[in-house]
Write an enzyme that holds these catalytic residues in place. Structure first.
Site, mmCIF file in Angstrom:
data_model
loop_
_atom_site.group_PDB
_atom_site.id
_atom_site.type_symbol
_atom_site.label_atom_id
_atom_site.label_comp_id
_atom_site.label_asym_id
_atom_site.label_seq_id
_atom_site.Cartn_x
_atom_site.Cartn_y
_atom_site.Cartn_z
ATOM 1 N N GLU A 122 2.796 6.084 2.829
ATOM 2 C CA GLU A 122 3.309 5.160 3.852
ATOM 3 C C GLU A 122 4.747 4.778 3.474
ATOM 4 O O GLU A 122 5.610 4.619 4.325
ATOM 5 C CB GLU A 122 2.421 3.912 3.872
ATOM 6 C CG GLU A 122 2.951 2.817 4.760
ATOM 7 C CD GLU A 122 2.149 1.524 4.651
ATOM 8 O OE1 GLU A 122 0.920 1.585 4.443
ATOM 9 O OE2 GLU A 122 2.768 0.462 4.773
ATOM 10 N N SER A 167 0.849 -1.200 0.000
ATOM 11 C CA SER A 167 0.000 0.000 0.000
ATOM 12 C C SER A 167 0.877 1.241 0.000
ATOM 13 O O SER A 167 1.776 1.366 0.829
ATOM 14 C CB SER A 167 -0.901 0.019 1.234
ATOM 15 O OG SER A 167 -1.865 -0.985 1.104
HETATM 16 C C1 LIG Z 1 3.407 -6.809 -1.565
HETATM 17 C C2 LIG Z 1 3.553 -6.065 -0.267
HETATM 18 C C3 LIG Z 1 2.562 -6.160 0.697
HETATM 19 C C4 LIG Z 1 2.692 -5.470 1.913
HETATM 20 N N1 LIG Z 1 1.709 -5.596 2.846
HETATM 21 C C5 LIG Z 1 1.802 -4.930 4.014
HETATM 22 C C6 LIG Z 1 0.774 -5.041 5.006
HETATM 23 O O1 LIG Z 1 -0.204 -5.758 4.829
HETATM 24 N N2 LIG Z 1 0.919 -4.324 6.156
HETATM 25 C C7 LIG Z 1 2.015 -3.531 6.390
HETATM 26 O O2 LIG Z 1 2.108 -2.914 7.461
HETATM 27 N N3 LIG Z 1 3.004 -3.419 5.468
HETATM 28 C C8 LIG Z 1 2.928 -4.092 4.300
HETATM 29 N N4 LIG Z 1 3.917 -3.975 3.363
HETATM 30 C C9 LIG Z 1 5.065 -3.092 3.629
HETATM 31 C C10 LIG Z 1 6.290 -3.820 4.232
HETATM 32 O O3 LIG Z 1 6.131 -5.191 4.078
HETATM 33 C C11 LIG Z 1 6.470 -3.535 5.711
HETATM 34 O O4 LIG Z 1 6.486 -2.164 5.987
HETATM 35 C C12 LIG Z 1 7.784 -4.152 6.229
HETATM 36 O O5 LIG Z 1 7.707 -4.208 7.611
HETATM 37 C C13 LIG Z 1 9.034 -3.371 5.813
HETATM 38 O O6 LIG Z 1 10.187 -4.135 6.162
HETATM 39 P P1 LIG Z 1 11.563 -3.928 5.383
HETATM 40 O O7 LIG Z 1 12.617 -4.702 6.061
HETATM 41 O O8 LIG Z 1 11.396 -4.218 3.947
HETATM 42 O O9 LIG Z 1 11.776 -2.372 5.603
HETATM 43 P P2 LIG Z 1 12.506 -1.373 4.578
HETATM 44 O O10 LIG Z 1 11.604 -1.110 3.427
HETATM 45 O O11 LIG Z 1 13.853 -1.880 4.279
HETATM 46 O O12 LIG Z 1 12.591 -0.060 5.465
HETATM 47 C C14 LIG Z 1 11.407 0.630 5.803
HETATM 48 C C15 LIG Z 1 11.783 1.784 6.758
HETATM 49 O O13 LIG Z 1 12.274 1.229 7.974
HETATM 50 C C16 LIG Z 1 13.596 1.695 8.255
HETATM 51 N N5 LIG Z 1 14.307 0.548 8.839
HETATM 52 C C17 LIG Z 1 14.289 -0.726 8.365
HETATM 53 N N6 LIG Z 1 15.010 -1.525 9.171
HETATM 54 C C18 LIG Z 1 15.496 -0.744 10.174
HETATM 55 C C19 LIG Z 1 16.313 -1.000 11.325
HETATM 56 N N7 LIG Z 1 16.762 -2.220 11.607
HETATM 57 N N8 LIG Z 1 16.612 0.041 12.149
HETATM 58 C C20 LIG Z 1 16.149 1.290 11.876
HETATM 59 N N9 LIG Z 1 15.373 1.587 10.802
HETATM 60 C C21 LIG Z 1 15.046 0.579 9.963
HETATM 61 C C22 LIG Z 1 14.156 2.141 6.905
HETATM 62 O O14 LIG Z 1 15.120 3.165 7.048
HETATM 63 C C23 LIG Z 1 12.899 2.656 6.196
HETATM 64 O O15 LIG Z 1 12.634 3.987 6.561
HETATM 65 C C24 LIG Z 1 3.830 -4.666 2.152
HETATM 66 C C25 LIG Z 1 4.834 -4.588 1.173
HETATM 67 C C26 LIG Z 1 4.702 -5.285 -0.015
HETATM 68 C C27 LIG Z 1 5.795 -5.200 -1.035
#
Ligand SMILES: Cc1cc2nc3c(=O)[nH]c(=O)nc-3n(C[C@H](O)[C@H](O)[C@H](O)COP(=O)(O)OP(=O)(O)OC[C@H]3O[C@@H](n4cnc5c(N)ncnc54)[C@H](O)[C@@H]3O)c2cc1C
Length: 330
Positions: free
Chosen positions: A317, A245
């Site tokens: 978001e 989203s």
């Molecule tokens: C197909 C799809 C479906 C999704 N569905 C959902 C859903 O249903 N609900 C939902 O909430 N989200 C959803 N998301 C979004 C995503 O999955 C979540 O937000 C997830 O938790 C992000 O994790 P990431 O490791 O990829 O974070 P990243 O994208 O790598 O980082 C996101 C943010 O967190 C910060 N960050 C990451 N790790 C750390 C750390 N260790 N310390 C400090 N800062 C950090 C980064 O700087 C950045 O600002 C979806 C995404 C996709 C692609």
């Protein structure tokens, strides 16, 4: 090194510095290195909620924590390192009949990213199941914080306001996870260690119920987990690069942002290679080699349209990374 490889959007240009520390010691050295070179560290996980620039400035030092994958179990206390894929919690939930963990099935991203974002879906939220979080503060000192002090809110946490790096977190399992099952979890995580979980197709291939059931020998799947998988698959979550989203919901508007965009008839609307999903109007897809600028142009168009109809500008978001850091860290 191309950032697009480490982003579920498959967007992001060549950067000067990109590191994957294996432990806290490595990570601290990298953060010290960045400071000594006056670089701005940008810490991330699997890049599933972040939009990288097409031409990132040389002043960035990108650090993905995907290799911080320690897992430990002490009675019902479970520690997950920041880089552990958060979807593993649902598997642990199935194996220990801990239904509070089910919501994370097929939720892309890392434990650290999920805490930072306070990820939520299907009636669950990270803030409800995490107990305490371990992090490095701005002086690189190791700290821990109880969840009550984390200012968790809708898609928000204290970590979005501080310059802290999440190292890992403790969760409480409702029921006992047998040693045999814990060992299987460790074996599974080892097996997928070299998979690129930023690639949504690879992620789905690793965590879908068919694969999970076979690997863990699960016979009876909870209905809720099956429903979650059916819903995500029916909305084509894993078919095109995206960050899920794009906009937050504005609860004052009385309906989800995706529904508003749908009512505007904008499903399928395109700017270059960026496209509003035909299946979920709050998903902006990288449909065909989209650039960051195309995604942002489409985002701004949608914001304008929503504003004209509903009188508010939807807030992204997705975390959008500027071409240049706002102000280089001292
Ligand atoms: C197909 C799809 C479906 C999704 N569905 C959902 C859903 O249903 N609900 C939902 O909430 N989200 C959803 N998301 C979004 C995503 O999955 C979540 O937000 C997830 O938790 C992000 O994790 P990431 O490791 O990829 O974070 P990243 O994208 O790598 O980082 C996101 C943010 O967190 C910060 N960050 C990451 N790790 C750390 C750390 N260790 N310390 C400090 N800062 C950090 C980064 O700087 C950045 O600002 C979806 C995404 C996709 C692609």
């Amino acid at each position: 090194m191309l950032l697009k490889k480490y982003s579920s959007y498959k967007i992001g240009g060549r950067c000067n510095y990109l590191f994957f520390p294996e432990n806290t010691y490595n990570l601290k050295s990298l953060l010290e290195f960045a400071k000594s070179r006056k670089l701005t560290p940008l810490v991330f996980g699997y890049g599933t909620n972040i939009l990288f620039p097409d031409k990132p400035s040389k002043e960035y030092c990108f650090i993905s924590l995907r290799n911080l994958r320690d897992v430990a179990l002490n009675e019902n206390k479970l520690y997950l390192g920041s880089g552990v894929p958060i979807s593993i919690l649902a598997v642990i939930g199935i194996l220990s009949a801990s239904s509070k963990f089910y919501f994370s099935h097929l939720l892309p991203g890392s434990t650290g990213g999920a805490i930072y974002m306070n990820a939520r879906c299907y009636g669950g939220e990270i803030s409800e199941i995490v107990k305490r979080i371990f992090y490095l503060d701005e002086n690189l000192s190791l700290r821990e914080i109880e969840k009550e002090k984390c200012s968790f809110d809708y898609k928000d946490s204290i970590f979005q306001k501080k310059n802290w790096v999440i190292l890992g977190a403790e969760f409480e399992i409702e029921n006992k996870l047998e040693k045999e099952n814990f060992d299987k979890i460790m074996k599974f995580l080892k097996k997928i260690k070299y998979k690129n979980l930023s690639d949504l197709k690879d992620f789905y291939n690793m965590f879908n119920l068919k694969k999970i059931s076979k690997f863990f020998g699960i016979k009876d799947l909870p209905d809720k987990i099956v429903e979650i998988e059916n819903d995500r698959v029916s909305k084509h979550h894993f078919d095109f690069p995206s960050c899920g989203s794009y906009f937050k919901n504005n609860y004052a508007a009385g309906k989800p942002t995706g529904k508003i965009i749908d009512e505007l008839g904008l499903k399928g609307y395109r700017v270059g290679g960026a496209k509003v999903s035909d299946f979920h109007a709050n998903f902006i897809l990288n449909y065909k080699n989209a650039t960051k600028n195309e995604v942002v142009t489409l985002m701004e168009f949608l914001q304008k349209k929503v504003y004209e109809k509903e009188g508010f500008i939807p807030e992204p978001e997705v975390k959008i990374v500027d071409e240049k850091p706002a102000s280089p860290k001292a």
